[in-house]
Scaffold this motif. Structure first.
Motif, PDB file in Angstrom:
ATOM      1  N   VAL A 104       3.565 -44.714-100.802  1.00 27.47           N
ATOM      2  CA  VAL A 104       4.068 -44.358 -99.478  1.00 27.47           C
ATOM      3  C   VAL A 104       2.921 -43.824 -98.632  1.00 27.47           C
ATOM      4  CG1 VAL A 104       5.669 -42.888 -98.182  1.00 27.47           C
ATOM      5  CG2 VAL A 104       6.366 -43.852-100.367  1.00 27.47           C
ATOM      6  N   GLY A 105       2.914 -44.150 -97.346  1.00 35.09           N
ATOM      7  CA  GLY A 105       1.879 -43.655 -96.460  1.00 35.09           C
ATOM      8  C   GLY A 105       2.028 -42.170 -96.187  1.00 35.09           C
ATOM      9  N   ALA A 106       0.888 -41.469 -96.137  1.00 38.58           N
ATOM     10  CA  ALA A 106       0.850 -40.058 -95.752  1.00 38.58           C
ATOM     11  C   ALA A 106       0.085 -39.967 -94.444  1.00 38.58           C
ATOM     12  CB  ALA A 106       0.184 -39.205 -96.828  1.00 38.58           C
ATOM     13  N   LEU A 107       0.718 -39.481 -93.395  1.00 41.21           N
ATOM     14  CA  LEU A 107       0.128 -39.522 -92.066  1.00 41.21           C
ATOM     15  C   LEU A 107      -1.105 -38.638 -91.963  1.00 41.21           C
ATOM     16  CD1 LEU A 107       3.370 -39.307 -89.888  1.00 41.21           C
ATOM     17  CD2 LEU A 107       2.121 -41.348 -90.605  1.00 41.21           C
ATOM     18  N   ASP A 108      -2.114 -39.150 -91.255  1.00 45.24           N
ATOM     19  CA  ASP A 108      -3.308 -38.380 -90.930  1.00 45.24           C
ATOM     20  C   ASP A 108      -3.896 -38.977 -89.663  1.00 45.24           C
ATOM     21  OD1 ASP A 108      -4.942 -40.642 -91.671  1.00 45.24           O
ATOM     22  OD2 ASP A 108      -4.801 -40.031 -93.756  1.00 45.24           O
ATOM     23  N   ALA A 109      -5.188 -38.798 -89.440  1.00 48.54           N
ATOM     24  CA  ALA A 109      -5.841 -39.391 -88.271  1.00 48.54           C
ATOM     25  C   ALA A 109      -7.117 -40.110 -88.685  1.00 48.54           C
ATOM     26  CB  ALA A 109      -6.153 -38.301 -87.234  1.00 48.54           C
ATOM     27  N   SER A 110      -7.204 -40.511 -89.967  1.00 47.25           N
ATOM     28  CA  SER A 110      -8.448 -41.091 -90.476  1.00 47.25           C
ATOM     29  C   SER A 110      -8.738 -42.459 -89.883  1.00 47.25           C
ATOM     30  CB  SER A 110      -8.405 -41.179 -92.006  1.00 47.25           C
ATOM     31  OG  SER A 110      -7.387 -42.058 -92.442  1.00 47.25           O
ATOM     32  N   SER A 111      -7.706 -43.204 -89.489  1.00 51.92           N
ATOM     33  CA  SER A 111      -7.946 -44.517 -88.906  1.00 51.92           C
ATOM     34  C   SER A 111      -8.343 -44.431 -87.438  1.00 51.92           C
ATOM     35  CB  SER A 111      -6.698 -45.398 -89.047  1.00 51.92           C
ATOM     36  OG  SER A 111      -5.606 -44.837 -88.332  1.00 51.92           O
ATOM     37  N   LEU A 112      -8.124 -43.279 -86.817  1.00 48.76           N
ATOM     38  CA  LEU A 112      -8.426 -43.109 -85.395  1.00 48.76           C
ATOM     39  C   LEU A 112      -9.923 -43.032 -85.153  1.00 48.76           C
ATOM     40  CD1 LEU A 112      -7.604 -42.445 -82.449  1.00 48.76           C
ATOM     41  CD2 LEU A 112      -7.405 -40.041 -83.163  1.00 48.76           C
ATOM     42  N   SER A 113     -10.665 -42.426 -86.077  1.00 53.55           N
ATOM     43  CA  SER A 113     -12.088 -42.228 -85.859  1.00 53.55           C
ATOM     44  C   SER A 113     -12.794 -42.055 -87.190  1.00 53.55           C
ATOM     45  CB  SER A 113     -12.327 -40.999 -84.982  1.00 53.55           C
ATOM     46  OG  SER A 113     -13.700 -40.795 -84.768  1.00 53.55           O
ATOM     47  N   TYR A 114     -14.050 -42.488 -87.246  1.00 50.49           N
ATOM     48  CA  TYR A 114     -14.798 -42.460 -88.505  1.00 50.49           C
ATOM     49  C   TYR A 114     -15.086 -41.054 -88.990  1.00 50.49           C
ATOM     50  CZ  TYR A 114     -15.511 -47.352 -87.313  1.00 50.49           C
ATOM     51  OH  TYR A 114     -15.311 -48.669 -86.983  1.00 50.49           O
ATOM     52  N   ASP A 115     -15.080 -40.062 -88.098  1.00 54.51           N
ATOM     53  CA  ASP A 115     -15.363 -38.695 -88.521  1.00 54.51           C
ATOM     54  C   ASP A 115     -14.143 -37.992 -89.095  1.00 54.51           C
ATOM     55  OD1 ASP A 115     -14.432 -38.770 -85.743  1.00 54.51           O
ATOM     56  OD2 ASP A 115     -14.617 -36.597 -85.824  1.00 54.51           O
ATOM     57  N   HIS A 116     -12.977 -38.624 -89.012  1.00 61.54           N
ATOM     58  CA  HIS A 116     -11.744 -38.015 -89.513  1.00 61.54           C
ATOM     59  C   HIS A 116     -11.585 -38.363 -90.990  1.00 61.54           C
ATOM     60  CE1 HIS A 116      -9.910 -38.095 -85.176  1.00 61.54           C
ATOM     61  NE2 HIS A 116     -11.059 -37.452 -85.255  1.00 61.54           N
ATOM     62  N   ALA A 117     -11.650 -37.364 -91.843  1.00 59.93           N
ATOM     63  CA  ALA A 117     -11.577 -37.590 -93.292  1.00 59.93           C
ATOM     64  C   ALA A 117     -10.165 -37.984 -93.710  1.00 59.93           C
ATOM     65  CB  ALA A 117     -11.999 -36.324 -94.037  1.00 59.93           C
ATOM     66  N   VAL A 118     -10.084 -38.729 -94.809  1.00 56.56           N
ATOM     67  CA  VAL A 118      -8.801 -38.943 -95.478  1.00 56.56           C
ATOM     68  C   VAL A 118      -8.465 -37.654 -96.221  1.00 56.56           C
ATOM     69  CG1 VAL A 118      -7.568 -40.302 -97.205  1.00 56.56           C
ATOM     70  CG2 VAL A 118      -9.295 -41.397 -95.741  1.00 56.56           C
ATOM     71  N   PRO A 119      -7.328 -37.010 -95.934  1.00 54.15           N
ATOM     72  CA  PRO A 119      -7.024 -35.716 -96.569  1.00 54.15           C
ATOM     73  C   PRO A 119      -6.607 -35.867 -98.027  1.00 54.15           C
ATOM     74  CG  PRO A 119      -5.255 -36.371 -95.099  1.00 54.15           C
ATOM     75  CD  PRO A 119      -6.331 -37.387 -94.930  1.00 54.15           C
ATOM     76  N   LEU A 120      -7.566 -36.224 -98.842  1.00 53.20           N
ATOM     77  CA  LEU A 120      -7.323 -36.454-100.258  1.00 53.20           C
ATOM     78  C   LEU A 120      -8.621 -36.222-101.017  1.00 53.20           C
ATOM     79  CD1 LEU A 120      -5.628 -37.788-102.653  1.00 53.20           C
ATOM     80  CD2 LEU A 120      -6.799 -39.904-102.002  1.00 53.20           C
ATOM     81  N   ASP A 121      -8.587 -35.408-102.053  1.00 54.15           N
ATOM     82  CA  ASP A 121      -9.721 -35.271-102.948  1.00 54.15           C
ATOM     83  C   ASP A 121      -9.439 -36.140-104.171  1.00 54.15           C
ATOM     84  OD1 ASP A 121     -11.702 -34.546-104.765  1.00 54.15           O
ATOM     85  OD2 ASP A 121     -11.775 -32.483-104.028  1.00 54.15           O
ATOM     86  N   PRO A 122     -10.274 -37.156-104.436  1.00 51.46           N
ATOM     87  CA  PRO A 122     -10.005 -38.055-105.564  1.00 51.46           C
ATOM     88  C   PRO A 122      -9.926 -37.363-106.910  1.00 51.46           C
ATOM     89  CG  PRO A 122     -11.602 -39.042-104.069  1.00 51.46           C
ATOM     90  CD  PRO A 122     -11.401 -37.619-103.613  1.00 51.46           C
ATOM     91  N   VAL A 123     -10.362 -36.108-107.019  1.00 52.59           N
ATOM     92  CA  VAL A 123     -10.272 -35.397-108.292  1.00 52.59           C
ATOM     93  C   VAL A 123      -8.823 -35.241-108.741  1.00 52.59           C
ATOM     94  CG1 VAL A 123     -10.137 -33.044-107.385  1.00 52.59           C
ATOM     95  CG2 VAL A 123     -11.270 -33.456-109.567  1.00 52.59           C
ATOM     96  N   ASN A 124      -7.868 -35.278-107.794  1.00 54.86           N
ATOM     97  CA  ASN A 124      -6.456 -35.119-108.142  1.00 54.86           C
ATOM     98  C   ASN A 124      -5.787 -36.434-108.528  1.00 54.86           C
ATOM     99  OD1 ASN A 124      -6.265 -32.312-107.611  1.00 54.86           O
ATOM    100  ND2 ASN A 124      -6.194 -32.724-105.414  1.00 54.86           N
ATOM    101  N   VAL A 125      -6.514 -37.540-108.476  1.00 55.08           N
ATOM    102  CA  VAL A 125      -5.915 -38.858-108.633  1.00 55.08           C
ATOM    103  C   VAL A 125      -6.037 -39.339-110.070  1.00 55.08           C
ATOM    104  CG1 VAL A 125      -6.083 -41.263-107.907  1.00 55.08           C
ATOM    105  CG2 VAL A 125      -6.345 -39.433-106.227  1.00 55.08           C
ATOM    106  N   ASP A 126      -4.947 -39.873-110.618  1.00 56.32           N
ATOM    107  CA  ASP A 126      -4.958 -40.454-111.955  1.00 56.32           C
ATOM    108  C   ASP A 126      -5.351 -41.920-111.942  1.00 56.32           C
ATOM    109  OD1 ASP A 126      -4.066 -38.089-113.095  1.00 56.32           O
ATOM    110  OD2 ASP A 126      -1.954 -38.633-112.886  1.00 56.32           O
ATOM    111  N   ARG A 127      -5.014 -42.621-110.867  1.00 53.54           N
ATOM    112  CA  ARG A 127      -5.243 -44.060-110.816  1.00 53.54           C
ATOM    113  C   ARG A 127      -5.360 -44.507-109.370  1.00 53.54           C
ATOM    114  NH1 ARG A 127      -0.825 -45.427-112.622  1.00 53.54           N
ATOM    115  NH2 ARG A 127       0.219 -46.792-111.138  1.00 53.54           N
ATOM    116  N   ILE A 128      -6.261 -45.448-109.108  1.00 51.54           N
ATOM    117  CA  ILE A 128      -6.392 -46.051-107.787  1.00 51.54           C
ATOM    118  C   ILE A 128      -6.245 -47.556-107.931  1.00 51.54           C
ATOM    119  CG2 ILE A 128      -7.845 -46.381-105.756  1.00 51.54           C
ATOM    120  CD1 ILE A 128      -9.293 -43.818-106.400  1.00 51.54           C
ATOM    121  N   GLU A 129      -5.356 -48.137-107.150  1.00 51.01           N
ATOM    122  CA  GLU A 129      -5.154 -49.579-107.151  1.00 51.01           C
ATOM    123  C   GLU A 129      -5.631 -50.146-105.819  1.00 51.01           C
ATOM    124  OE1 GLU A 129      -1.030 -50.112-107.876  1.00 51.01           O
ATOM    125  OE2 GLU A 129      -1.119 -49.404-109.937  1.00 51.01           O
ATOM    126  N   ILE A 130      -6.392 -51.224-105.874  1.00 49.48           N
ATOM    127  CA  ILE A 130      -6.958 -51.853-104.681  1.00 49.48           C
ATOM    128  C   ILE A 130      -6.483 -53.296-104.620  1.00 49.48           C
ATOM    129  CG2 ILE A 130      -9.083 -52.404-103.431  1.00 49.48           C
ATOM    130  CD1 ILE A 130     -10.493 -50.406-105.392  1.00 49.48           C
TER     131      ILE A 130
END
Length: 676
Positions: A104-130
């Motif tokens: 599910v999408g979690a709203l942020d502003a990361s797509s609006l501008s390159y300086d806007h971080a994705v509010p996620l630290d990958p240390v909390n992630v068990d798996r990433i699917e691409i």
């Protein structure tokens, strides 16, 4: 070499270990299953897909999502220093790449501008699917370029017996990262509880030479040009979550709350810092083994309250807020002969506002609703087919608030976008198979592509939207040859996308002042423009088992990718496209020890628009080593990782800051992880 980290249970489930060989990882091979690419759980997928988990994710993990995935085939980084980066897939970025959290999408502003971080630290992630290539069929027009889905088990989906957990510490790197994280899960077989927390701090990034290129320094001499440090690139990230679920033999239902808080500098403006906060609430449930027309039903929903402030010289210049929800339901119908499939619906709402004199986008409400279907047919023993469609209606309702700058934001816009997709996997021999996809995708323009008008302080650009933009439209295809003979496992593939209307953020060649008037001493103007465009390229990877000896097991990993993107209206190349990249890694394992040496080469990028600069090529060397051991009932991993060991100057062609913000120099990091 990529950095380690990630908090997760030590044991790997088949789903978690899927497709490890597609990324720089230690050789663990389990049957693949990717739910992002196909919720039907097929082990043969037409879409080019990759899963990162276990040691693969541990050794790739960095402080941002974009940098964590930067070495994956077809994936580059929007890199805005160590504080912010977003993944780019095959040259497509922003709202063409759908970032999901547990589907599910979690709203942020990361797509609006390159300086806007994705509010996620990958240390909390068990798996990433691409998923590389169009995934708009299931996840909407903003997945026209691909999907990155992260999973964290904050709502446990399986029963937990007793107590289990993990913890991690790390120190070092080119930004002197100090990171700690922990996770605890407990359950009685019916009720399950999840808790996690993390903290990360980092200093200004160490770089090999000057931050600005020689051409940039000659064009604009500045006193006190910094050397060996990327100024104003330090920051911190903190987060945590609590979640729980009720599980039974045929399903689960649960809730979670997570928080993310960050403060980091913008390397583009030495006096600008960004303070970010996000609160996210989620609900998830699935019921399986139903009777009647549907065999299972899955529901995911999330509500997000996001806010970040751009602070210039201690004063708040602009405050961005985004709150809203997304909910989706998928129902899998009973097999109809050889046909299996799902039908689903999705609704989203986003309430975005930018407050302050330097706001460059108006307040906007965006509502969308969609219906989709995906069917899969085992046509013959060798041939599997898939076909699906999606229709999505979007309404964008702006409010200029009487600001003359947003005079064009005076009425709502509605778009109805449709997507269709087909795929096939044909088994040629027990070793070789052929996979192909063909799809047509539409995407509604976003509020900032329609209504942006103003200087964006953190990036040093003046952005202008176009309220008359029409839908983005693309025809895309993939063709890949896959192989697995026990010694070699990998694929070689090509892709092609033709956009009849591509909405790009393109430099106009003009410089404007803060009021939007032409000024030779102003900042560069970038406009959102609809043009015809073409994206084409290739991706390849191979995991080669070299030898199993008394001195250890040896393997070689090879991968490469190339994307060529062209503005067909002007004949120029499109901006911010990664060049040809080649990677090789030599792996070794012996008992409790594991190690690897990596070599990465990126060619120079000279195919750029006339008003933009190219980048030089580079070759970097990395290495890592790890040792596993047990203490009582806990298992431990001690690791050391080095990147860019020859201290080369690396500038990403995909970064808007390539002329003033190079990537990290020589880096060595150590860490310790435990699971119990």
């Amino acid at each position: 070499m990529s950095r380690p980290s990630q908090i997760r249970p030590w044991r790997l489930t088949p789903l978690a270990a899927a497709l490890l060989i597609t990324s720089p990882a230690y050789a663990i091979e389990v049957g693949p299953q990717i739910i992002t690419a196909n919720p039907l759980g097929s082990d043969q997928l037409a879409s080019p897909s990759t899963v990162l988990t276990g040691d693969a994710l541990t050794l790739q993990q960095k402080g941002s999502l974009g940098e964590t995935l930067n070495k994956q085939p077809g994936v580059s980084s929007s890199y805005f220093g160590p504080g912010a980066s977003r993944p780019i897939i095959r040259g497509l970025d922003g709202d063409r790449i759908r970032l999901l959290r547990n589907g599910v999408g979690a709203l942020d502003a990361s797509s609006l501008s390159y300086d806007h971080a994705v509010p996620l630290d990958p240390v909390n992630v068990d798996r990433i699917e691409i998923v590389r290539g169009p995934a708009a069929l299931l996840y909407g027009g903003s997945a026209i370029g691909g999907v990155v889905n992260t999973f964290d088990n904050r709502i446990p989906t399986e029963a937990i017996e007793g107590i289990q957990g993990a913890g991690e510490l790390r120190y070092g790197g080119a930004d002197t990262t100090r990171s700690s994280a922990g996770k605890l899960e407990a359950g009685n077989g019916t009720f399950a509880l999840h808790l996690d927390a993390n903290a990360r701090e980092f200093n200004d990034l160490k770089i090999p030479g000057y931050a600005r290129t020689a051409d940039e320094r000659a064009r604009d001499p500045q006193d006190g040009d910094k050397k060996h440090r990327l100024g104003n690139s330090d920051g911190r990230q903190d987060g945590g979550a609590v979640g729980g679920s009720y599980t039974w033999d045929d399903g689960y239902a649960g809730l979670s709350y997570s928080n993310y808080d960050a403060n980091y500098g913008s390397p583009a403006e030495q006096g600008v810092r960004i303070r970010m906060k996000q609160d996210h609430y989620a609900f998830a449930s699935e019921i399986r083994n139903l009777s009647g027309p549907f065999s299972s039903v899955k529901l995911d929903a999330g509500y997000t309250d996001y806010k970040h402030m751009e602070i210039e010289d201690g004063e708040v210049g602009t405050t961005f807020k985004n709150k809203g929800y997304e909910a989706r339901v998928e129902a899998r119908h009973q097999p109809i002969g050889p046909v299996e499939g799902i039908v689903g619906a999705q609704v989203t709402r986003s309430e975005f506002s930018a407050l302050g004199e330097e706001a460059f986008v108006p307040q906007t409400d965006t509502d969308a609703g969609a219906l989709f279907i995906l069917e899969e047919l085992q046509a013959t023993d060798r041939l599997k087919l898939s076909l699906g469609g999606r229709i999505e209606h979007t309404t964008v309702d702006p409010d200029g608030g009487g600001n003359e700058r947003f005079a064009n934001a005076n009425s709502s816009s509605s778009f109805t976008a449709g997507s269709v997709s087909s795929g096939a996997v044909y088994t040629l021999t027990p070793i070789w198979s052929l996979a192909a996809t063909l799809g047509y995708t539409e995407r509604a323009p976003t509020f900032y592509e329609l209504y942006a008008n103003g200087a964006h302080v953190a990036t040093g650009t003046y952005e202008v939207g176009d309220a008359d933009l029409s839908k983005e439209k693309a025809v895309s295809s993939d063709l890949a040859l896959r192989f697995d003979n026990g010694t070699h496992k990998g694929s070689v593939g090509v892709f092609y996308s033709h956009f009849s209307n591509y909405i790009g953020l393109l430099g106009s060649g003009r410089t404007l002042n803060d009021e939007g008037a032409e000024d030779p001493d102003g900042i560069p103007e970038y406009t959102y423009s609809g043009v015809r465009a073409r994206f084409a390229g290739f991706e390849a990877k191979d995991h080669w088992k070299l030898a199993e000896t008394r001195y250890g097991n040896f393997a070689l990993e090879l991968s490469g990718d190339y994307t060529r993107a062209k503005n067909l209206d002007t004949g120029e190349a499109l901006p911010r496209i990664a060049p040809l990249r080649l990677n090789s890694g030599l792996l070794w394992e012996l008992d409790k020890w594991q190690a690897r040496i990596d070599l990465e080469h990126a060619a120079s990028q000279r195919r750029v628009p006339d008003n933009e600069t190219g980048t030089d090529g580079y070759t970097t060397l990395g290495a890592s080593a790890g040792y596993t051991f047990k203490v009582g009932g806990s298992q431990w991993l001690a690791f050391v990782s080095g990147e860019n060991l020859t201290n080369q100057t690396v500038r990403y062609a995909s970064s808007i800051l390539r002329d003033i913000a190079p990537a990290e120099g020589r880096s060595v990091e150590v860490g310790l992880r435990t699971t119990f």
